[in-house]
Design an enzyme around this catalytic site. Sequence first.
Site, mmCIF file in Angstrom:
data_model
loop_
_atom_site.group_PDB
_atom_site.id
_atom_site.type_symbol
_atom_site.label_atom_id
_atom_site.label_comp_id
_atom_site.label_asym_id
_atom_site.label_seq_id
_atom_site.Cartn_x
_atom_site.Cartn_y
_atom_site.Cartn_z
ATOM 1 N N LYS A 187 -2.671 2.546 1.330
ATOM 2 C CA LYS A 187 -4.037 2.896 1.733
ATOM 3 C C LYS A 187 -4.138 3.146 3.247
ATOM 4 C CE LYS A 187 -6.154 2.970 -2.245
ATOM 5 N NZ LYS A 187 -6.407 4.299 -2.840
ATOM 6 N N TYR A 210 0.033 -1.850 -1.797
ATOM 7 C CA TYR A 210 -1.259 -1.139 -1.838
ATOM 8 C C TYR A 210 -1.842 -0.954 -0.430
ATOM 9 C CZ TYR A 210 -6.043 -0.254 -3.655
ATOM 10 O OH TYR A 210 -7.270 0.281 -3.965
#
Length: 247
Positions: A152, A148
Site C-alpha cells: 500500500k 500489505y
Amino acid sequence: MTRFEGKTALVTGGAKGIGAATAKRLASEGATVVVADFDESAAQETAQAIGGHAVRCDVTKREDVEAAVDAAASHGSLDLLVTCAGIIRDNLLFKMTEDDWDAVIDTHLKGTFHAARAAQKHMVEQRSGKMVLISSTSALGNRGQTNYSTAKAGLQGMCKTLAIELGPYNVNVNCVAPGFIETAMTRQTAERMGVPFEKFKEAVSEQVPLGRVGQPEDVAGLIAYLCSEDASYVSGQVVYVAGGPRI
Ligand code: NDP
C-alpha cells in the site's frame, strides 16, 4: 447527477466491497462500467444490478488485465480506471510465508502496474483519463501486515510517479487511502483474530474521531470526486478516507 455521461470506467475488484460501491456510484452518475474481478459470478451480479458489464480477470495475470482494459475500451473510450482488487494475508513477520508475501505484493502492486500500464495506452492516445489507485492507512504501518503495508505504501509512490509521467497527457492519477471499511476483507480480519465482527467494529470505532467505521460508499464518494472534472487539477495526491486522523 450525470458527471460521467459518455465515460467508460474499468473497476478492478469491482464485484464486492469498495469496488462494487464505486461501480454503482459511477454508473449512477452515467458511466458505462466494466466490473473486472476474480470472482466471475459476483462480478456478473454486480454488473447486472447497475446495467454494466462483467469480465473475469485475475489482476496478477497480464493477459487478463489487458483483456479487461480492451473490453472496457471497446465501449468507445477508456476514461476512468479504479484499481480495487485486493487481498490480505496477515501474519507477524516471523510467521509470514514467502507465499503470503508474493500473493499480496502481486495482487496490489503488480496488479495495479498491469492495469495502469494497459490503461495509459488508451488514455495517452485520448489525451484524457483519470486513474484512482487504492492504498490504505496501513501504508503508515500496521502490525501483522508487512506485506500489505509495503504494497500500500508502494502504491502511493506509484501514484506520484504516474502523475508525473502521465500529467503531460492530461491524465490524472490519485490514490485513495481508506481506514477501516466494513467489507468482506475486514470481516476476514475479525475472524482471524477470533473476535465477533460487531465487537471488532465497536473497538475500532473508539479509535476513529468520527466515531464509526467506514462504509464502502464513503470511499466511493471520494473516488467519484477524483474521477470527475471537479478534480481536474488534482493529481499525484494521496487522500485518506478514515473518519479522521488516528487517535
Ligand atoms: P473485498 O474483499 O470486499 O473486495 C475485493 C475484491 O477484489 C473481491 O471481489 C476479490 O475477489 C477481488 N480480488 C482479489 N484478488 C483479485 C485478483 N487477483 N484479481 C481480481 N480481483 C481480485 O475488499 P475491500 O472492498 O475491502 O477492498 C478493496 C480495496 O480496498 C483493496 O485494495 C483493499 O486492500 C483496500 N482497502 C480496504 C480497506 C478495508 O477496510 N476494507 C481499508 C483500506 C484499503 P475474491 O473475493 O474472489 O477474492
